[in-house]
Motif scaffolding. Structure first.
Motif, PDB file in Angstrom:
ATOM      1  N   ILE A   1     -14.547   3.454   2.383  1.00 27.26           N
ATOM      2  CA  ILE A   1     -15.784   2.664   2.391  1.00 27.26           C
ATOM      3  C   ILE A   1     -15.648   1.568   3.441  1.00 27.26           C
ATOM      4  N   ASN A   2     -16.636   1.420   4.313  1.00 23.41           N
ATOM      5  CA  ASN A   2     -16.613   0.368   5.335  1.00 23.41           C
ATOM      6  C   ASN A   2     -17.069  -0.948   4.697  1.00 23.41           C
ATOM      7  N   PRO A   3     -16.166  -1.912   4.554  1.00 24.68           N
ATOM      8  CA  PRO A   3     -16.522  -3.150   3.842  1.00 24.68           C
ATOM      9  C   PRO A   3     -17.670  -3.887   4.510  1.00 24.68           C
TER      10      PRO A   3
ATOM     11  N   ASN B   1     -26.035  -0.689 -13.416  1.00 29.08           N
ATOM     12  CA  ASN B   1     -25.393   0.588 -13.701  1.00 29.08           C
ATOM     13  C   ASN B   1     -24.215   0.877 -12.757  1.00 29.08           C
ATOM     14  N   ILE B   2     -23.321  -0.030 -12.668  1.00 26.34           N
ATOM     15  CA  ILE B   2     -22.158   0.093 -11.779  1.00 26.34           C
ATOM     16  C   ILE B   2     -21.015   0.714 -12.577  1.00 26.34           C
ATOM     17  N   SER B   3     -20.413   1.765 -12.066  1.00 30.55           N
ATOM     18  CA  SER B   3     -19.328   2.382 -12.830  1.00 30.55           C
ATOM     19  C   SER B   3     -18.023   2.469 -12.035  1.00 30.55           C
ATOM     20  N   ALA B   4     -18.127   2.306 -10.716  1.00 24.47           N
ATOM     21  CA  ALA B   4     -16.913   2.389  -9.894  1.00 24.47           C
ATOM     22  C   ALA B   4     -17.134   1.643  -8.588  1.00 24.47           C
ATOM     23  N   LEU B   5     -16.063   1.523  -7.810  1.00 27.43           N
ATOM     24  CA  LEU B   5     -16.153   0.793  -6.546  1.00 27.43           C
ATOM     25  C   LEU B   5     -17.169   1.411  -5.593  1.00 27.43           C
ATOM     26  N   THR B   6     -17.348   2.712  -5.693  1.00 26.16           N
ATOM     27  CA  THR B   6     -18.298   3.384  -4.786  1.00 26.16           C
ATOM     28  C   THR B   6     -19.720   2.856  -4.979  1.00 26.16           C
ATOM     29  N   ASP B   7     -20.022   2.314  -6.152  1.00 24.93           N
ATOM     30  CA  ASP B   7     -21.358   1.777  -6.394  1.00 24.93           C
ATOM     31  C   ASP B   7     -21.650   0.509  -5.586  1.00 24.93           C
TER      32      ASP B   7
ATOM     33  N   GLU C   1       0.812  -1.218   0.000  1.00 24.72           N
ATOM     34  CA  GLU C   1       0.000   0.000   0.000  1.00 24.72           C
ATOM     35  C   GLU C   1       0.848   1.272   0.000  1.00 24.72           C
ATOM     36  N   LYS C   2       1.909   1.277   0.830  1.00 23.87           N
ATOM     37  CA  LYS C   2       2.698   2.513   0.973  1.00 23.87           C
ATOM     38  C   LYS C   2       3.402   2.896  -0.314  1.00 23.87           C
ATOM     39  N   THR C   3       4.001   1.888  -0.974  1.00 21.83           N
ATOM     40  CA  THR C   3       4.836   2.212  -2.132  1.00 21.83           C
ATOM     41  C   THR C   3       4.066   2.089  -3.437  1.00 21.83           C
ATOM     42  N   GLY C   4       2.975   1.351  -3.439  1.00 24.09           N
ATOM     43  CA  GLY C   4       2.258   1.103  -4.688  1.00 24.09           C
ATOM     44  C   GLY C   4       2.987   0.102  -5.575  1.00 24.09           C
ATOM     45  N   VAL C   5       4.043  -0.527  -5.029  1.00 32.00           N
ATOM     46  CA  VAL C   5       4.825  -1.505  -5.808  1.00 32.00           C
ATOM     47  C   VAL C   5       4.294  -2.916  -5.524  1.00 32.00           C
ATOM     48  N   TYR C   6       4.278  -3.744  -6.566  1.00 29.30           N
ATOM     49  CA  TYR C   6       3.799  -5.112  -6.395  1.00 29.30           C
ATOM     50  C   TYR C   6       4.930  -6.062  -5.982  1.00 29.30           C
TER      51      TYR C   6
ATOM     52  N   GLY D   1      -4.687 -12.053  -3.535  1.00 26.47           N
ATOM     53  CA  GLY D   1      -4.183 -10.746  -3.951  1.00 26.47           C
ATOM     54  C   GLY D   1      -5.327  -9.823  -4.341  1.00 26.47           C
ATOM     55  N   THR D   2      -6.324 -10.384  -4.996  1.00 24.78           N
ATOM     56  CA  THR D   2      -7.469  -9.586  -5.437  1.00 24.78           C
ATOM     57  C   THR D   2      -8.234  -9.024  -4.239  1.00 24.78           C
ATOM     58  N   ARG D   3      -8.346  -9.803  -3.178  1.00 26.65           N
ATOM     59  CA  ARG D   3      -9.005  -9.345  -1.952  1.00 26.65           C
ATOM     60  C   ARG D   3      -8.197  -8.213  -1.316  1.00 26.65           C
ATOM     61  N   ILE D   4      -6.868  -8.406  -1.293  1.00 23.75           N
ATOM     62  CA  ILE D   4      -5.996  -7.375  -0.703  1.00 23.75           C
ATOM     63  C   ILE D   4      -6.121  -6.074  -1.499  1.00 23.75           C
ATOM     64  N   LEU D   5      -6.161  -6.208  -2.830  1.00 25.62           N
ATOM     65  CA  LEU D   5      -6.310  -5.036  -3.683  1.00 25.62           C
ATOM     66  C   LEU D   5      -7.652  -4.343  -3.414  1.00 25.62           C
ATOM     67  N   LEU D   6      -8.718  -5.117  -3.344  1.00 19.58           N
ATOM     68  CA  LEU D   6     -10.043  -4.539  -3.095  1.00 19.58           C
ATOM     69  C   LEU D   6     -10.069  -3.805  -1.749  1.00 19.58           C
ATOM     70  N   ASP D   7      -9.561  -4.500  -0.707  1.00 16.07           N
ATOM     71  CA  ASP D   7      -9.572  -3.900   0.625  1.00 16.07           C
ATOM     72  C   ASP D   7      -8.770  -2.597   0.637  1.00 16.07           C
ATOM     73  N   HIS D   8      -7.636  -2.608  -0.069  1.00 16.45           N
ATOM     74  CA  HIS D   8      -6.785  -1.421  -0.159  1.00 16.45           C
ATOM     75  C   HIS D   8      -7.546  -0.261  -0.820  1.00 16.45           C
ATOM     76  N   LEU D   9      -8.232  -0.583  -1.914  1.00 20.38           N
ATOM     77  CA  LEU D   9      -8.950   0.463  -2.648  1.00 20.38           C
ATOM     78  C   LEU D   9     -10.138   0.982  -1.835  1.00 20.38           C
ATOM     79  N   LEU D  10     -10.850   0.068  -1.146  1.00 24.00           N
ATOM     80  CA  LEU D  10     -11.998   0.474  -0.319  1.00 24.00           C
ATOM     81  C   LEU D  10     -11.532   1.410   0.798  1.00 24.00           C
ATOM     82  N   LYS D  11     -10.371   1.085   1.390  1.00 27.74           N
ATOM     83  CA  LYS D  11      -9.814   1.901   2.472  1.00 27.74           C
ATOM     84  C   LYS D  11      -9.501   3.306   1.968  1.00 27.74           C
ATOM     85  N   LYS D  12      -8.882   3.350   0.774  1.00 27.41           N
ATOM     86  CA  LYS D  12      -8.549   4.648   0.189  1.00 27.41           C
ATOM     87  C   LYS D  12      -9.817   5.475  -0.044  1.00 27.41           C
TER      88      LYS D  12
END
Lengths: 641, 641
Positions: B541-543, B505-511, B465-470, B527-538
């Motif tokens: 959004i409360n999962p 009509n979903i266009s982004a994670l906020t939907d 999350e901090k560096t954005g590096v995979y 990894g996909t879950r970690i990515l989702l959780d990271h994006l929701l946190k940014k």
């Protein structure tokens, strides 16, 4: 005579090197296998030619995973032991069986065990249901588009189930490798009755087809071709055209009629003629139109060894598959085997587990002895660099019977009699899991094997000259202080076998002295030989003066065969052998043919079963149907200490 | 509803006891097998019904064993190096080839190598010949009347050769055991397109037929019977009449439509209903007219286990044959397995040899998961009395692939992506002896497996999350001081999968916050879950407030399937999965999907081959044909220390 026509010069390339350089030579030119489409239900054992993906999901609908009721989870919220919730049929729930589709308005299943019936239309639940509980969601098993099998996968039973569940009903597979089999030789023939002298029944091509079957390849036999280069060439051209590989049997050696190598040289490339193996040396590794063509020697044992040692690895190599391993067993060698440094040798052996040790007994090494392949429990490989193995050496044997079968085998080593075949057959019938394996080395050979704990049983008939008693004195002499038993098997009539009508007019042993009488003998250590020598001594006949005394056979039947075909006029043997071979018989003596065994073995399960068979009427009836036997003491046990 | 119709009470008899008492019960009434006469050439694998004796001797004439000259030994007497003897053609000798009959006046052969040509008609010899030297006497191989095969012997390739050589051209064999297979169930069907909801493709009977094939028995499939006691009864009666044994699949359980057990009770005897095994418990062991009739549960995995564990021993027992052993392997368990004391459990497992130790990874235990049978390398048996095995325990696995194949397997544990299937397929095509085996446990699962040396490769896509590096930071964190490499495999597009036309009509994670939007999630550690959780946190959004956040799937394709079938409206996943399932896709991020590997492995033969495949155009072309991938860095190696 024209020696120049013979291919005297065979190479002596080591086996591994010969195969590797042959594959390296042919593979780049080999065009590979065609593919075909088969129904999945017929695809067992075939190799996929493409990756296979699921065409539908399984399940392809949301299905109940339990018998029970289907609900939307929300109607169950709040249900607890103290606050049960009532549900109405149709409105709230639907009864559902395992596998049945959920309606779109439902998303959970409650097990039938967890509901209480209130009335015909009302149920009570005491636990809330979470969404998707006891539901098999679409694609739980297989998701449409998912890879089910990768390319070059050999299809197993479970793969067939998965393919069908994934909606796949046909599959592209690699065509089975076909191997054309060309039998050659003016002397070989399909069955003829009677079979003229000089003709041999063509048996190898049928053995090859079965061997190829075990390699997962398809043998395609062609008609017999006579020893004529032009016809051999035509047959090879046709077979190469129609198959992935061709074997030519035989004509691969260096005799005046061995045309195969010349024909192959003319039609393509001969990579190797002569490999350092025994038997099987005169093998030809050739290539025509990028396909492997192998010339295989004619003797059945040589042909078998070449097939297993060369054709088998070739088949797997051209299919680019791993060569499956062969089960091996470490065991102790009962006698020394000498082998030449010139070649790698393949010895057929018998195996037996005696006294908790595995024991190896080598069989006849002749390349023509097909029966040694039938009798063999395995193959002992002696490397090219080795001079052989000493007696007692621990050697590794490649098994040709399953280990389970070998573990349940009673090993008999000693004298030969036809009743032993009968006994083996009846024991195996009595208990399919029990086998009696016999090696024929004569009575003294049996005594020695028993002494060295290499067998469970030793059939013996040894006359003590001084007492005239059979077996007892020998056992006392060779096993002092050991507890042994003699199982009385049969009394049998020994005598002289002569051709029908007794053309040489032989009436007694003294007639062996006649100038025009040619005898045939048994090997030293055989009970029959000891009996003959004893009787000759009593008659004061010098054996060295008897014609044919030096010619030794190892079984009664081979003595009978020699008499039958006129290579001898008479030979000593049992009446049953004479009768089987339609010979006349002049009785000389009755003797006791007993099974020697260690006393500690008598109460083992295997020996109890053997005794049941020996004492049973079936065995004795069959014995008595043959001539020259007496079963009055059969099955009695004599303890010897 | 009518609970009373259900057969609620299944017994729980231990497996071994159930089989033994069943055999003991049926065997005395079993009439055995008929026999038939087949040509020897078609007898491979068949069992003799009678002992087989030679009809002719082989050879049936005295034959030359060498190329050379045939003589009567007397003409050679006196020949030595210093006193050679001259022989005249016709009068003294005849040129003879191996296998040719000797004339009656000859009794020895001298090898061609041992004669010197003097002129066209005269030869010189320097050694005396003994009678019968280099002659194959009549019956040397097989003597007429000799026992070739005993009764109940399973015919091998070498036996076919011996039978034919012994003049035997047909043989009485036991008829192959036939097993009638009756598929039942109103829901099962042969292929229909499209397949209606609630219908299941009948796949078990084809799997059974292939399994029976491996047991040497013949499966005879009957048409599908609907869930109707009368029709089931008719079908069973017909099959019992026409076969040695019958299996009924399914209806063996305790549901309202499970009629099999009642039908069997009416027609014969039910010995056992319910065996203490998992899966497979609701098996029925019954008997009709002295023949075994077995009711087999319907789920493919249960059916497979019942077949291998019950039908297989029954087939061998009724044939009175030894049950062949199954190859096993001892290996270390990567995680704890809990099992009930109530039953013996059969767990499908994957095996891999990593760091010179064999490693066992359990697969999905669901009875419906056919693919677990396809993916399994073996079966781990947990005894009834055991509560399971601890992590790290040494366990014995029964193999369902050959050990050779398993030894040549690269084990990949980690994240799932469709390119891994592609890679497995291409690697196996590149080298048929090399297999890539994948277990999908998410990226973090892969890291842990690699740490514990349970895999060769771990596919990972872990965003710091901090560096954005995979990946890089994770590897440094979890492998401090260890030399690791990342093989860059692909960059891939992650996003939201929605049904065609995007109905919600979903266009982004906020939907995901919308009231009418039901999502589906990936499991923790993916990894996909970690990515989702990271994006929701940014996005703050409360999962926990998202509908469906708790519903976890383990692959992209199962998320796609949930969306496709409407059990969810959207889910996070890769573009290729959306495209494969014909869904719309809203891109969210590109990520690096890399293969983590220990540096010491990079130069091994297997990884060099894997890299050749990854770097080759074939693999990358196929990757680019799927949507949402970028191969610009594919095959680069990043060292991490």
């Amino acid at each position: 005579m024209s020696k120049k026509e013979r291919n005297l010069y065979l190479t002596n390339v080591p086996l591994k090197e010969a195969i590797e350089s042959y594959i390296d030579g042919v593979m780049p030119n080999f065009k590979g296998f065609e593919t075909e489409i088969v129904p999945v239900s017929e695809s067992f054992g075939r190799k996929t030619a493409q990756p296979v993906f699921a065409e539908i999901s399984a399940p392809h609908y949301n299905a109940a995973a339990m018998d029970g009721i289907a609900i939307h989870s929300e109607v169950s919220y709040g249900a607890t032991e103290t606050t049960p919730v009532l549900l109405k049929e149709e409105k709230d729930y639907q009864i559902i069986n395992t596998g049945t589709p959920l309606k779109p308005e439902h998303n959970a299943v409650i097990m039938i065990e967890d509901v209480v019936e209130i009335d015909e239309e009302t149920l009570e639940i005491r636990h809330a249901a979470s969404p998707w509980q006891h539901v098999r969601p679409v694609g739980e098993d297989i998701v449409k588009g998912e890879l089910i099998l990768s390319e070059s996968h050999i299809i197993r039973p479970q793969d067939i189930g998965a393919l069908l569940s994934g909606g796949v009903h046909q599959v592209e597979v690699v065509k089975q490798m076909t191997v054309g089999i060309i039998p050659t030789g003016s002397e070989i023939t399909e069955l003829m009755r009677p079979l003229p002298d000089g003709k041999i029944i063509e048996s190898n091509s049928k053995m090859f087809r079965a061997l190829l079957n075990t390699y997962g390849a398809l043998g395609k036999p062609y008609p017999i071709v006579i020893d004529d280069p032009e016809q051999i060439g035509k047959a090879i051209a046709k077979a190469v055209n129609e198959n992935d590989m061709v074997v030519v049997n035989a004509g691969s050696s260096a005799g005046t009629k061995d045309y195969t190598v010349d024909v192959l040289r003319e039609m393509g490339t001969v990579h190797t003629h002569g490999v350092a193996i025994k038997p099987g040396k005169p093998v030809i590794l050739a290539e025509i139109n990028g396909k492997p063509v192998v010339g295989i020697p004619g003797y059945p044992v040589s042909a078998y060894v070449v097939f297993e040692q060369i054709i088998r690895p070739l088949v797997y190599a051209f299919r680019e598959e791993n060569l499956p391993g062969i089960e091996t067993l470490k065991a102790k060698l009962v006698r020394r085997i000498v082998s030449s440094l010139k070649h790698e040798e393949f010895i057929r052996v018998k195996l037996g587990k005696v006294d908790n040790r595995w024991i190896v007994t080598p069989l006849n090494r002749g390349a023509g002895v097909t029966m040694s392949l039938v009798r063999a429990d395995g193959i002992l490989r002696i490397p090219q660099a080795s001079e052989g193995y000493d007696k007692g050496a621990e050697v590794e044997v490649e098994l040709s019977r399953p280990l389970e079968t070998l573990s349940n085998t009673l090993v008999s080593i000693g004298s030969h009699d036809l009743v032993m075949d009968l006994l083996a057959n009846d024991l195996h019938k009595y208990d399919n899991n029990l086998t009696l394996s016999s090696a024929h080395v004569g009575s003294m050979g049996g005594i020695i094997s028993m002494k060295q704990k290499e067998c469970h049983l030793a059939p013996v008939h040894l006359l003590e000259e001084k007492t005239g008693v059979y077996n007892l004195d020998y056992v006392r002499k060779y096993f002092p202080g050991e507890k042994m038993c003699l199982i009385k098997l049969v009394k049998r009539s020994q005598g002289l076998m002569v051709r029908r009508g007794n053309p040489k007019n032989i009436s007694a042993l003294t007639d062996l002295n006649k100038k025009d009488v040619m005898m045939v003998n048994r090997q030293k250590g055989a009970g029959t030989r000891i009996l003959l020598d004893h009787l000759l001594k009593k008659l004061d006949i010098n054996p060295e003066l008897l014609q044919g005394y030096e010619r030794e056979m190892t079984t009664h039947m081979s003595v009978a065969a020699a008499v039958k075909t006129g290579t001898a006029d008479c030979g000593m043997g049992v009446e049953s052998a004479a009768k089987a071979m339609e010979l006349d018989f002049i009785p000389v003596a009755w003797e006791d043919y007993d099974l020697l065994i260690r006393a500690e073995m008598i109460e083992t399960e295997e020996i109890i079963k053997l005794l049941n068979v020996i004492k049973g009427p079936r065995f004795q009836d069959q014995v008595m149907k043959m001539s020259g036997y007496d079963c009055s003491e059969t099955g009695n046990i004599l303890a010897v200490e």
